[in-house]
Design a protein around this motif. Structure first.
Motif, mmCIF file in Angstrom:
data_model
loop_
_atom_site.group_PDB
_atom_site.id
_atom_site.type_symbol
_atom_site.label_atom_id
_atom_site.label_comp_id
_atom_site.label_asym_id
_atom_site.label_seq_id
_atom_site.Cartn_x
_atom_site.Cartn_y
_atom_site.Cartn_z
ATOM 1 N N ASP A 151 0.809 -1.226 0.000
ATOM 2 C CA ASP A 151 0.000 0.000 0.000
ATOM 3 C C ASP A 151 0.843 1.277 0.000
ATOM 4 O OD1 ASP A 151 -2.341 -1.540 0.074
ATOM 5 O OD2 ASP A 151 -2.295 -1.631 2.265
ATOM 6 N N LYS A 152 2.003 1.231 -0.664
ATOM 7 C CA LYS A 152 2.859 2.421 -0.794
ATOM 8 C C LYS A 152 3.039 2.763 -2.282
ATOM 9 C CE LYS A 152 4.051 2.448 3.673
ATOM 10 N NZ LYS A 152 3.580 1.132 4.104
ATOM 11 N N TRP A 153 3.249 4.047 -2.545
ATOM 12 C CA TRP A 153 3.727 4.471 -3.866
ATOM 13 C C TRP A 153 5.232 4.215 -3.920
ATOM 14 C CZ3 TRP A 153 1.071 5.628 -8.083
ATOM 15 C CH2 TRP A 153 -0.206 6.181 -8.001
ATOM 16 N N LEU A 154 5.706 3.558 -4.960
ATOM 17 C CA LEU A 154 7.130 3.251 -5.097
ATOM 18 C C LEU A 154 7.763 4.213 -6.101
ATOM 19 C CD1 LEU A 154 6.904 -0.656 -5.327
ATOM 20 C CD2 LEU A 154 6.832 0.825 -3.296
ATOM 21 N N LEU A 155 8.691 5.037 -5.630
ATOM 22 C CA LEU A 155 9.387 5.992 -6.492
ATOM 23 C C LEU A 155 10.630 5.313 -7.069
ATOM 24 C CD1 LEU A 155 9.900 8.820 -7.658
ATOM 25 C CD2 LEU A 155 10.992 9.433 -5.479
ATOM 26 N N ILE A 156 10.686 5.210 -8.383
ATOM 27 C CA ILE A 156 11.769 4.503 -9.080
ATOM 28 C C ILE A 156 12.643 5.490 -9.837
ATOM 29 C CG2 ILE A 156 12.344 2.715 -10.756
ATOM 30 C CD1 ILE A 156 10.879 1.629 -8.304
ATOM 31 N N GLU A 157 13.911 5.494 -9.516
ATOM 32 C CA GLU A 157 14.885 6.343 -10.202
ATOM 33 C C GLU A 157 15.243 5.736 -11.561
ATOM 34 O OE1 GLU A 157 19.545 7.719 -9.593
ATOM 35 O OE2 GLU A 157 18.374 7.029 -7.869
ATOM 36 N N THR A 158 15.387 6.577 -12.565
ATOM 37 C CA THR A 158 15.768 6.113 -13.901
ATOM 38 C C THR A 158 17.044 6.807 -14.364
ATOM 39 O OG1 THR A 158 14.457 7.832 -14.998
ATOM 40 C CG2 THR A 158 13.360 5.718 -14.564
ATOM 41 N N ASP A 159 17.745 6.159 -15.280
ATOM 42 C CA ASP A 159 18.898 6.789 -15.922
ATOM 43 C C ASP A 159 18.418 7.762 -16.991
ATOM 44 O OD1 ASP A 159 20.767 5.291 -14.446
ATOM 45 O OD2 ASP A 159 20.623 3.614 -15.859
ATOM 46 N N ASN A 168 19.509 1.660 -27.525
ATOM 47 C CA ASN A 168 19.892 0.626 -26.557
ATOM 48 C C ASN A 168 19.433 1.001 -25.146
ATOM 49 O OD1 ASN A 168 21.110 -0.993 -28.480
ATOM 50 N ND2 ASN A 168 23.127 -0.076 -28.207
ATOM 51 N N GLY A 169 19.577 2.267 -24.809
ATOM 52 C CA GLY A 169 19.108 2.736 -23.510
ATOM 53 C C GLY A 169 17.598 2.665 -23.393
ATOM 54 N N LEU A 170 16.911 2.936 -24.507
ATOM 55 C CA LEU A 170 15.454 2.864 -24.520
ATOM 56 C C LEU A 170 14.980 1.442 -24.240
ATOM 57 C CD1 LEU A 170 12.631 3.996 -25.100
ATOM 58 C CD2 LEU A 170 13.094 3.669 -27.547
ATOM 59 N N PHE A 171 15.593 0.468 -24.905
ATOM 60 C CA PHE A 171 15.186 -0.918 -24.685
ATOM 61 C C PHE A 171 15.559 -1.398 -23.287
ATOM 62 C CE2 PHE A 171 14.608 -1.035 -29.292
ATOM 63 C CZ PHE A 171 13.431 -1.771 -29.370
ATOM 64 N N GLN A 172 16.652 -0.850 -22.731
ATOM 65 C CA GLN A 172 17.000 -1.198 -21.355
ATOM 66 C C GLN A 172 15.933 -0.679 -20.387
ATOM 67 O OE1 GLN A 172 19.726 -3.191 -20.421
ATOM 68 N NE2 GLN A 172 18.440 -3.211 -18.581
ATOM 69 N N GLU A 173 15.395 0.500 -20.680
ATOM 70 C CA GLU A 173 14.325 1.065 -19.852
ATOM 71 C C GLU A 173 13.106 0.143 -19.863
ATOM 72 O OE1 GLU A 173 11.700 5.069 -20.262
ATOM 73 O OE2 GLU A 173 13.867 5.409 -20.097
ATOM 74 N N TYR A 174 12.745 -0.346 -21.044
ATOM 75 C CA TYR A 174 11.637 -1.298 -21.160
ATOM 76 C C TYR A 174 11.938 -2.585 -20.379
ATOM 77 C CZ TYR A 174 8.630 0.845 -24.776
ATOM 78 O OH TYR A 174 7.741 1.630 -25.462
ATOM 79 N N THR A 175 13.159 -3.084 -20.527
ATOM 80 C CA THR A 175 13.541 -4.337 -19.865
ATOM 81 C C THR A 175 13.491 -4.198 -18.349
ATOM 82 O OG1 THR A 175 14.961 -4.932 -21.745
ATOM 83 C CG2 THR A 175 15.364 -6.066 -19.657
ATOM 84 N N ASN A 176 14.012 -3.098 -17.827
ATOM 85 C CA ASN A 176 13.992 -2.873 -16.381
ATOM 86 C C ASN A 176 12.564 -2.852 -15.841
ATOM 87 O OD1 ASN A 176 16.768 -2.611 -16.492
ATOM 88 N ND2 ASN A 176 16.756 -0.386 -16.386
ATOM 89 N N ALA A 177 11.657 -2.301 -16.628
ATOM 90 C CA ALA A 177 10.273 -2.154 -16.169
ATOM 91 C C ALA A 177 9.596 -3.501 -15.916
ATOM 92 C CB ALA A 177 9.472 -1.351 -17.181
#
Length: 497
Positions: A151-159, A168-177
């Motif tokens: 029951d918390k909002w999770l704040l996720i830091e991104t590069d 390549n960075g874009l696809f890494q963002e998708y993969t991390n998600a």
């Protein structure tokens, strides 16, 4: 009985064959020259992006863009029609707001919702914010003692995603998600706040890893405000977020692809397809993704017709809808045309803005490489070109690939695609107009060249061969990234296996 050809006729036959070959070669040369010269491709793009704007599937702007494209084909004298398919769930963001607060602190950062996030109660969804850093497995384990993340909002830091890091960075963002969203569900979090990966308060949205089945509230917060929130939490402040999200739609509905064609005169039943998706997300105006290449496809059809070129095989020009929300238009196309898929010689997709084309992804099909190399010879001065064997998952080639149809995806330079991806900044002024013209010549040579091959040295793959391709190139993780794996496993999407 064998037919005996009189020797006197052989020179005549050879001359006729050489003449036919020269005609086809001159057709390609004329097309290349015409596409490099001034054409309406840029004015078409300006109309699509500046006048119609962002084109999220299901919205009035999207419907307007479909009618606009149909009219463009008809004005060029090209046979075209709208072709319906089913979108499983309507979704568009009507209004959204956020407040970060405690007793002493109160500010309202800009946020956007990820697709298929459900609407909140009119008073909003309020919960404590937990800074979860990058959202790795260890980040979750460190914080989730005594079920603290429930029951918390999770704040996720991104590069930062910029053009240096690129696709390549874009696809890494998708993969991390994928893993972040799986873990957030597992701990029963209220929702996810992604720090925007773009600086200067730029917002964007893209498909969550579970696609249309998304069950979590997921938002993107402008980077600077997310960093402010992170700093405050790290300094000991306890903060809450209230997000008010008003979404239109939930039910399935009908959308339309635009399908045009120029019929071949030698093998009219055989189809060489070129496609681009006409839909876009709604924050910008969808110029790089993918209005530029919609205009390219339309202009290619226009110039082939204008030059009076009749290819050996039918060339089909398709503007797919519903791509951004799960490639539903191209899936719908393969379902509608299931009985003629054996006759689809090649499906070619272009979908990476206006970066220079350096060749094609041949998506596991080594046997098509030599033919692709050969049809690029007339535009060799615009290269060099090389073909990449690896399969691409994430655009409209997917359902053709999974049906065993030979397919290409244009391999393009990063240029400015990643930094503007799905963002407010994806607008007409970001388009490299000169390179778009060059790309159109390359695509024209490729499509007409394949359509005019004397023989096609490949066939549609069997189910066994498609399964072998999936395993050989280990693409199931990429399928999972775009919410496609379950459909393949359940035998609902792709060739029956």
């Amino acid at each position: 009985m064998k037919k005996i050809i009189p020797l006197v006729l052989i020179p005549t036959l050879l001359m006729n064959a050489a003449y036919a070959t020269s005609i086809f070669n001159s057709d390609i040369e004329n097309l290349i020259t015409t596409l490099k010269a001034p054409t309406p491709i840029i004015s078409d793009l300006k109309q699509l992006t500046d006048e119609i704007g962002g084109r999220l599937t299901g919205t009035q702007a999207n419907k307007k863009s479909v009618n606009w494209a149909l009219k463009k084909f008809h004005e060029a004298g090209v046979t075209a029609k709208k072709e319906p398919f089913t979108m499983p769930r309507a979704w568009s963001e009507k209004t959204i707001s956020a407040k970060v607060f405690n007793r002493q602190i109160n500010f309202s950062p800009r946020i956007v919702a990820m697709p298929f996030t459900k609407k909140t109660h009119y008073r909003g969804l309020t919960a404590i914010i937990v800074n979860l850093n990058k959202g790795t497995e260890s980040d979750f384990e460190k914080v989730n003692t005594d079920l603290y993340l429930k029951d918390k909002w999770l704040l996720i830091e991104t590069d930062i995603l910029d053009d240096k890091i690129g696709i390549n960075g874009l696809f890494q963002e998708y993969t991390n998600a994928v893993t972040i969203e799986e873990r957030a569900l597992a701990v029963e979090a209220t929702g996810i706040i992604y720090m925007s990966s773009r600086p200067k308060n730029l917002l964007y949205r893209h498909l969550p890893s579970s696609g249309v089945d998304n069950k979590l509230p997921i938002v993107v917060m402008e980077r600077e405000s997310a960093q402010r929130t992170q700093r405050l939490i790290n300094s000991g402040e306890s903060l809450k977020l209230t997000a008010k999200i008003n979404i239109l739609g939930e039910k399935s509905y009908q959308a339309n692809n635009v399908v045009a064609e120029i019929t071949g005169d030698t093998f009219p039943e055989q189809i060489v397809l070129i496609g681009a998706h006409i839909d876009s997300f709604d924050l910008g105006t969808g110029a790089l993704d993918n209005g530029a290449n919609v205009s390219l496809v339309i202009d290619l059809a226009r110039q082939i017709k204008k030059l009076g070129i009749v290819p050996k095989r039918t060339i089909r020009f398709v503007l797919f809808n519903g791509e951004e929300q799960g490639m539903y238009g191209s899936w719908g196309y393969t379902q509608t045309h299931i009985d003629e898929l054996d006759n689809h010689i090649l499906a070619t997709i272009i979908d990476i803005g206006t970066g220079a084309i350096s060749g094609f992804f041949i998506n596991g099909r080594e046997e098509i490489k030599a033919s692709v190399d050969s049809v690029l010879h007339p535009v060799a001065e615009l290269g060099p070109f090389s073909q990449v064997i690896d399969p691409v998952v994430g655009t409209d080639n997917y359902d053709f690939m999974m049906q065993g149809i030979a397919n290409l995806v244009a391999n393009q330079a990063n240029a400015n695609y990643a930094s503007n991806y799905h963002a407010q900044s994806d607008t007409f002024d970001k388009v490299d107009q000169w390179q778009l013209k060059i790309n159109s010549a390359i695509m024209g040579a490729t499509i007409l060249g394949i359509a005019n091959l004397d023989e096609i040295p490949w066939q549609r793959q069997t189910a066994e061969q498609v399964v072998e391709m999936v395993e050989k190139f280990n693409i199931e993780q990429a399928m999972k990234t775009f919410g496609l794996q379950q459909g393949w496993q359940d035998n609902k999407r792709g060739i029956q296996h």
